[in-house]
Scaffold this motif. Structure first.
Motif, PDB file in Angstrom:
ATOM      1  N   VAL A 192       1.467   5.800  -3.867  1.00  7.57           N
ATOM      2  CA  VAL A 192       1.053   7.188  -4.055  1.00  7.57           C
ATOM      3  C   VAL A 192       0.590   7.330  -5.497  1.00  7.57           C
ATOM      4  CG1 VAL A 192       1.733   9.609  -3.917  1.00  7.57           C
ATOM      5  CG2 VAL A 192       2.771   7.933  -2.361  1.00  7.57           C
ATOM      6  N   HIS A 193      -0.680   7.641  -5.686  1.00  4.41           N
ATOM      7  CA  HIS A 193      -1.264   7.589  -7.037  1.00  4.41           C
ATOM      8  C   HIS A 193      -2.015   8.872  -7.354  1.00  4.41           C
ATOM      9  CE1 HIS A 193      -2.809   5.884 -10.677  1.00  4.41           C
ATOM     10  NE2 HIS A 193      -2.569   4.628 -10.324  1.00  4.41           N
ATOM     11  N   ALA A 223      -7.575   2.733  -6.998  1.00  2.00           N
ATOM     12  CA  ALA A 223      -7.850   1.828  -5.884  1.00  2.00           C
ATOM     13  C   ALA A 223      -7.785   0.371  -6.329  1.00  2.00           C
ATOM     14  CB  ALA A 223      -9.220   2.147  -5.286  1.00  2.00           C
ATOM     15  N   ALA A 224      -8.279   0.089  -7.523  1.00  3.34           N
ATOM     16  CA  ALA A 224      -8.215  -1.279  -8.041  1.00  3.34           C
ATOM     17  C   ALA A 224      -6.764  -1.713  -8.265  1.00  3.34           C
ATOM     18  CB  ALA A 224      -9.017  -1.388  -9.333  1.00  3.34           C
ATOM     19  N   THR A 225      -5.925  -0.774  -8.728  1.00  6.14           N
ATOM     20  CA  THR A 225      -4.501  -1.079  -8.877  1.00  6.14           C
ATOM     21  C   THR A 225      -3.898  -1.440  -7.523  1.00  6.14           C
ATOM     22  OG1 THR A 225      -4.206   0.332 -10.821  1.00  6.14           O
ATOM     23  CG2 THR A 225      -2.250  -0.106  -9.491  1.00  6.14           C
ATOM     24  N   ALA A 226      -4.225  -0.656  -6.496  1.00  4.68           N
ATOM     25  CA  ALA A 226      -3.714  -0.928  -5.151  1.00  4.68           C
ATOM     26  C   ALA A 226      -4.167  -2.301  -4.659  1.00  4.68           C
ATOM     27  CB  ALA A 226      -4.178   0.163  -4.188  1.00  4.68           C
ATOM     28  N   THR A 233      -1.206   0.740   1.984  1.00  4.54           N
ATOM     29  CA  THR A 233      -1.932   2.000   2.083  1.00  4.54           C
ATOM     30  C   THR A 233      -1.950   2.683   0.728  1.00  4.54           C
ATOM     31  OG1 THR A 233      -1.298   2.327   4.408  1.00  4.54           O
ATOM     32  CG2 THR A 233      -1.990   4.285   3.184  1.00  4.54           C
ATOM     33  N   LEU A 234      -3.093   3.245   0.370  1.00  4.78           N
ATOM     34  CA  LEU A 234      -3.220   4.017  -0.867  1.00  4.78           C
ATOM     35  C   LEU A 234      -3.231   5.497  -0.506  1.00  4.78           C
ATOM     36  CD1 LEU A 234      -3.803   4.298  -3.929  1.00  4.78           C
ATOM     37  CD2 LEU A 234      -6.247   4.055  -3.378  1.00  4.78           C
ATOM     38  N   GLU A 258     -13.156  -0.319  -4.300  1.00  5.21           N
ATOM     39  CA  GLU A 258     -12.200  -1.243  -4.928  1.00  5.21           C
ATOM     40  C   GLU A 258     -11.074  -1.683  -3.994  1.00  5.21           C
ATOM     41  OE1 GLU A 258     -12.476  -2.492  -7.877  1.00  5.21           O
ATOM     42  OE2 GLU A 258     -14.096  -1.257  -8.721  1.00  5.21           O
ATOM     43  N   PHE A 259     -10.849  -0.922  -2.929  1.00  2.65           N
ATOM     44  CA  PHE A 259      -9.694  -1.179  -2.071  1.00  2.65           C
ATOM     45  C   PHE A 259     -10.130  -1.124  -0.618  1.00  2.65           C
ATOM     46  CE2 PHE A 259      -5.897   0.656   0.217  1.00  2.65           C
ATOM     47  CZ  PHE A 259      -5.064  -0.458   0.085  1.00  2.65           C
ATOM     48  N   SER A 260      -9.815  -2.167   0.141  1.00  4.62           N
ATOM     49  CA  SER A 260     -10.302  -2.256   1.521  1.00  4.62           C
ATOM     50  C   SER A 260      -9.307  -1.732   2.548  1.00  4.62           C
ATOM     51  CB  SER A 260     -10.642  -3.713   1.859  1.00  4.62           C
ATOM     52  OG  SER A 260      -9.486  -4.549   1.734  1.00  4.62           O
ATOM     53  N   GLY A 261      -8.105  -1.342   2.100  1.00  4.51           N
ATOM     54  CA  GLY A 261      -7.103  -0.862   3.032  1.00  4.51           C
ATOM     55  C   GLY A 261      -7.242   0.615   3.331  1.00  4.51           C
TER      56      GLY A 261
END
Length: 276
Positions: A192-193, A223-226, A233-234, A258-261
């Motif tokens: 959770v961001h 998203a890059a952090t995730a 899940t982000l 940045e994040f594929s999820g």
């Protein structure tokens, strides 16, 4: 399974449709309130949760928008709990001073209530625990770990990892990308961001608002952090500027660079259930 409810997805920019930053996490039989921005107990009530049901309050940092309703949480829990149990408040160094100052400001109200109600004989019972990092909770099958994040010049700041029955949810709080959060979020089922739209903030005419770019993650950075941490899940929250209904796909598209999820984004009271 851990249930995450975004009680407040707003920010210091007042939005009539969004309460201040706050997230409710249900892990096992425990309910953890993470930060307590404006309107938090109204949103909690809408989710079927009262102040007396809160197991502990976790504070990521002491920025005003994240603790606006601290006095409401303390007072409402106190006057609605018939079996008095201390409220654990877990936060960074400096938390005790803020809690003590809040109780001092509430002193007249506390005296009025003790004087009027025969069954209220003591002031609110609070247990403050300050941490810079490490394990902060281990009870009822729930383990919570804190790690330092980077929200300078606001410091110290914390992220929290809540684990139960093999499931882990991480709450980043306000931060730019940093090693502390990367380590905390590694392999978590959900992150959770808090996020800002850097492209929109850069266009704002007020320098004070543009300054928030210095110490908040953009959607892409979150998203890059995730992605680096390999989370499942982000979940985005604390939208700056306020998320306009109908533009959710724009925010989600930026995260997807940045994040594929899966990316969860939405209004107050969005609930995300996370499991293996």
């Amino acid at each position: 399974m851990i249930d995450v409810t975004l009680l407040g997805t707003g920010s210091p920019m007042v939005d009539p449709n969004r309460a201040g930053p706050s997230t409710l996490v249900k892990a096992g039989d425990s309910l953890f309130l993470v930060d307590c921005g404006r309107g938090v107990l109204m949103r909690a009530a809408a989710a079927g949760v009262g102040a007396a049901n809160i197991t502990a309050l976790l504070l990521t940092h002491l920025h005003s928008d994240h603790i606006t309703d601290l006095s409401d949480v303390i007072t409402t829990r106190w006057v609605t709990t018939f079996v008095p149990t201390p409220l654990p408040i877990i936060g960074p160094p400096g938390t005790k001073a803020v809690v003590d100052a809040t109780l001092a400001a509430l002193a007249p109200d506390i005296s009025y209530r003790i004087g009027h109600h025969p069954d209220i004989t003591e002031p609110p019972s609070i247990q403050v625990h300050e941490y810079a990092s490490g394990q902060v909770w281990d009870d009822g099958g729930v383990r919570i770990t804190a790690a330092p994040t980077d929200h300078r010049p606001v410091e110290p700041t914390l992220g929290f990892r809540i684990e139960h029955d093999g499931v882990a949810v991480v709450l980043a709080g306000d931060t730019v990308p940093c090693a502390g959060l990367d380590d905390l979020a590694k392999g978590a089922n959900a992150l959770v961001h808090t996020v800002i739209r850097a492209d929109l903030v850069e266009q704002m005419p007020v320098q004070r608002i543009r300054d928030i770019l210095d110490y908040h993650s953009s959607v892409e950075q979150a998203a890059a952090t995730a992605a680096r941490a390999g989370v499942g899940t982000l979940v985005l929250t604390h939208y700056v500027p306020p998320l306009v209904p109908g533009q959710e796909d724009q925010w989600r598209a930026k995260a997807a660079t940045e994040f594929s999820g899966p990316v969860e984004i939405g209004n107050d009271l969005l609930q995300v259930s996370v499991g293996n």
